[in-house]
Design a protein around this motif. Structure first.
Motif, PDB file in Angstrom:
ATOM      1  N   ASP A 176       0.848  -1.193   0.000  1.00  0.00           N
ATOM      2  CA  ASP A 176       0.000   0.000   0.000  1.00  0.00           C
ATOM      3  C   ASP A 176       0.876   1.233   0.000  1.00  0.00           C
ATOM      4  O   ASP A 176       2.073   1.167   0.300  1.00  0.00           O
ATOM      5  CB  ASP A 176      -0.936   0.019   1.215  1.00  0.00           C
ATOM      6  CG  ASP A 176      -2.330   0.514   0.848  1.00  0.00           C
ATOM      7  OD1 ASP A 176      -2.436   1.447   0.023  1.00  0.00           O
ATOM      8  OD2 ASP A 176      -3.300  -0.048   1.375  1.00  0.00           O
ATOM      9  N   ALA A 187      -7.443   3.096   5.891  1.00  0.00           N
ATOM     10  CA  ALA A 187      -8.613   2.218   5.997  1.00  0.00           C
ATOM     11  C   ALA A 187      -8.209   0.765   5.819  1.00  0.00           C
ATOM     12  O   ALA A 187      -8.667  -0.121   6.560  1.00  0.00           O
ATOM     13  CB  ALA A 187      -9.663   2.611   4.956  1.00  0.00           C
ATOM     14  N   ARG A 188      -7.344   0.497   4.860  1.00  0.00           N
ATOM     15  CA  ARG A 188      -6.881  -0.885   4.644  1.00  0.00           C
ATOM     16  C   ARG A 188      -5.963  -1.340   5.774  1.00  0.00           C
ATOM     17  O   ARG A 188      -5.930  -2.533   6.104  1.00  0.00           O
ATOM     18  CB  ARG A 188      -6.191  -0.984   3.287  1.00  0.00           C
ATOM     19  CG  ARG A 188      -7.163  -0.898   2.110  1.00  0.00           C
ATOM     20  CD  ARG A 188      -6.481  -1.050   0.781  1.00  0.00           C
ATOM     21  NE  ARG A 188      -5.668   0.112   0.426  1.00  0.00           N
ATOM     22  CZ  ARG A 188      -6.129   1.179  -0.229  1.00  0.00           C
ATOM     23  NH1 ARG A 188      -7.412   1.241  -0.578  1.00  0.00           N
ATOM     24  NH2 ARG A 188      -5.335   2.184  -0.540  1.00  0.00           N
ATOM     25  N   VAL A 190      -6.419  -0.646   8.851  1.00  0.00           N
ATOM     26  CA  VAL A 190      -7.352  -1.092   9.892  1.00  0.00           C
ATOM     27  C   VAL A 190      -7.984  -2.421   9.508  1.00  0.00           C
ATOM     28  O   VAL A 190      -8.019  -3.367  10.298  1.00  0.00           O
ATOM     29  CB  VAL A 190      -8.437  -0.017  10.118  1.00  0.00           C
ATOM     30  CG1 VAL A 190      -9.527  -0.543  11.054  1.00  0.00           C
ATOM     31  CG2 VAL A 190      -7.822   1.256  10.681  1.00  0.00           C
ATOM     32  N   ARG A 191      -8.467  -2.499   8.277  1.00  0.00           N
ATOM     33  CA  ARG A 191      -9.200  -3.689   7.841  1.00  0.00           C
ATOM     34  C   ARG A 191      -8.308  -4.920   7.691  1.00  0.00           C
ATOM     35  O   ARG A 191      -8.661  -6.014   8.136  1.00  0.00           O
ATOM     36  CB  ARG A 191      -9.883  -3.390   6.499  1.00  0.00           C
ATOM     37  CG  ARG A 191     -10.758  -4.523   5.961  1.00  0.00           C
ATOM     38  CD  ARG A 191     -11.193  -4.211   4.546  1.00  0.00           C
ATOM     39  NE  ARG A 191     -10.050  -4.240   3.620  1.00  0.00           N
ATOM     40  CZ  ARG A 191     -10.004  -3.545   2.489  1.00  0.00           C
ATOM     41  NH1 ARG A 191     -10.996  -2.736   2.141  1.00  0.00           N
ATOM     42  NH2 ARG A 191      -8.941  -3.639   1.704  1.00  0.00           N
ATOM     43  N   ASP A 192      -7.137  -4.736   7.080  1.00  0.00           N
ATOM     44  CA  ASP A 192      -6.296  -5.883   6.739  1.00  0.00           C
ATOM     45  C   ASP A 192      -5.042  -5.994   7.594  1.00  0.00           C
ATOM     46  O   ASP A 192      -4.430  -7.058   7.630  1.00  0.00           O
ATOM     47  CB  ASP A 192      -5.862  -5.806   5.264  1.00  0.00           C
ATOM     48  CG  ASP A 192      -7.046  -5.758   4.309  1.00  0.00           C
ATOM     49  OD1 ASP A 192      -8.086  -6.381   4.621  1.00  0.00           O
ATOM     50  OD2 ASP A 192      -6.933  -5.097   3.255  1.00  0.00           O
ATOM     51  N   GLY A 194      -4.810  -4.883  10.986  1.00  0.00           N
ATOM     52  CA  GLY A 194      -5.046  -4.949  12.421  1.00  0.00           C
ATOM     53  C   GLY A 194      -4.787  -3.667  13.176  1.00  0.00           C
ATOM     54  O   GLY A 194      -4.740  -3.672  14.415  1.00  0.00           O
ATOM     55  N   ASP A 196      -5.435  -0.450  15.190  1.00  0.00           N
ATOM     56  CA  ASP A 196      -6.519  -0.013  16.065  1.00  0.00           C
ATOM     57  C   ASP A 196      -6.408   1.497  16.250  1.00  0.00           C
ATOM     58  O   ASP A 196      -5.560   1.979  17.005  1.00  0.00           O
ATOM     59  CB  ASP A 196      -6.426  -0.723  17.413  1.00  0.00           C
ATOM     60  CG  ASP A 196      -7.530  -0.325  18.372  1.00  0.00           C
ATOM     61  OD1 ASP A 196      -8.384   0.508  18.002  1.00  0.00           O
ATOM     62  OD2 ASP A 196      -7.535  -0.836  19.511  1.00  0.00           O
TER      63      ASP A 196
END
Length: 299
Positions: A176, A187-188, A190-192, A194, A196
Motif C-alpha cells: 500500500d 482504511a486498509r 485497519v481492515r487488513d 489490524g 486499532d
C-alpha cells in the motif's frame, strides 16, 4: 498476475542466462534474489504492479534506497539513477542512512519511552543491514515484545522481502502507499493490518510526505484518524540542503521518481494547520547528518 505467472515471465525474460540492462548484466545472482523475494509471497497471491521487465528496466525507489544504504538489491538502472542523484546531492547516501537511523530512533522512543504499542511505517523498502539493523520490527520488539508493527510498502519485491522476515502475528506487511491514497491506505491498515485507531499509534512517514503533491490532505487524514497520544514522524530537508535537494529532485523526476523538497519549518506549518501539535525540540525531533525527522503529537 499471480506469483506463478510472475515467475514464468521471469523465466521468459532471462532465458536462464544474462540480459543486458543499461550496459550491465542481470546475473544469475540477480535472478536468485528476485526468486527468493517472490517465494515469500503466499501461493497464488497477485503480484500487482510492475511487470518483470519493468522491475529490471526501470529504477525503483526501494532499490535506489537500498543502494545508498549499502545493500545488494539493485540493478543497473538503479545505479544509473543513483549516480545522477549523487551528482546533484553529494550527501544523499549519508542522508539516506541518517533517515533510516532516525526511523529506528523515533520508533524506539515512541514504544520504549512513551508506551505506544502500535507502529506503522511506510516506505521502509528493503531490510538493508546497517547501523540501525535490518528491520524495524526487531528494534521495536527490543523496546517492547508485545508491540505491533505494520509495514505499508508500495514496492512489491521489497514488500515480499519484508514479509520473509516476519515470524509472528504482531508484524504485518501490506502492499500500500499512503502517499498516493492516504485515506484508503489507513482504511486498509485497519481492515487488513489490524491497526486499532482507538489507541495511540506511532506513524513513521520518512518519505511519503515528500512523494505526495498534496501533503495537506495526508496531514488532515492523520489529524482526523489518529487517537490522542499518537506520534507522527515525517522527513524534511535542512535549510542548507535545499538547493542540492532541489537539484536531486530534478534528477529524480527524469527517472520517474518524483519528490518534493520541503523544509522542517514548512512541514511544521503544514502539520499545524491540520491540527497536529509539532514538537520543535525533544527526543522526537531527530536530526542526524542531513536527514531531519519531525515528530508531531495529536493535541
Amino acid at each position: 498476475m499471480t506469483t506463478d505467472a510472475w515467475k514464468a515471465a521471469l523465466d521468459a525474460l532471462l532465458g536462464g542466462g544474462d540480459v543486458r540492462r543499461g550496459g550491465t548484466a542481470v546475473t544469475a545472482a540477480d535472478r536468485a534474489r528476485l526468486e527468493d523475494a517472490l517465494a515469500a509471497l503466499p501461493p497464488g497471491e497477485p503480484c500487482e504492479g510492475p511487470t518483470v521487465r519493468e522491475v529490471l528496466a526501470a529504477p525503483s525507489r526501494a532499490r535506489v534506497r537500498d543502494l545508498f544504504l549499502g545493500g545488494k538489491d539493485h540493478y543497473a538502472v538503479d545505479r544509473l539513477a543513483a549516480a545522477e542523484l549523487t551528482a546533484a546531492w553529494p550527501d544523499i547516501a549519508r542522508a539516506t542512512a541518517a533517515l533510516r537511523a532516525a526511523v529506528h530512533t523515533t520508533a524506539r522512543h515512541a514504544v520504549g519511552g512513551l508506551g505506544i504499542r502500535q507502529v506503522l511505517v511506510a516506505d521502509y523498502g528493503y531490510p538493508t543491514a546497517g547501523t540501525s539493523g535490518r528491520d524495524l520490527h526487531t528494534t521495536v520488539h527490543q523496546a517492547s515484545p508485545d508491540a505491533a508493527v505494520l509495514y505499508l510498502e508500495p514496492d512489491p519485491i521489497a514488500a515480499a522481502a519484508l514479509r520473509a522476515l516476519c515470524g509472528h502475528g504482531s508484524v504485518a506487511v501490506l502492499r500500500d502507499d499512503p502517499a498516493a491514497d492516504p485515506g484508503g491506505a489507513f482504511a486498509r491498515a485497519v481492515r487488513d493490518g489490524g491497526l486499532d485507531l482507538g489507541r495511540p499509534v506511532c506513524v513513521l512517514l520518512p518519505e511519503a510526505m515528500a512523494r505526495t503533491g498534496a501533503p495537506g490532505r495526508t496531514a488532515r487524514v492523520l489529524a482526523r484518524a489518529l487517537a490522542p497520544g499518537s506520534v507522527v514522524m515525517v522527513m524534511a530537508a535542512g535549510p542548507d540542503d535545499i538547493p542540492a535537494v532541489r537539484r536531486a529532485a530534478e534528477a529524480a523526476a527524469r527517472h520517474l521518481l518524483p519528490f518534493h523538497p520541503r523544509t522542517a519549518a514548512g512541514l511544521r506549518d503544514l502539520l499545524g494547520a491540520a491540527g497536529l501539535t509539532c514538537l520543535e525540540h525533544g527526543p522526537l525531533l531527530a536530526r542526524t547528518g542531513h536527514a531531519c525527522a519531525v515528530g508531531v503529537r495529536r493535541a
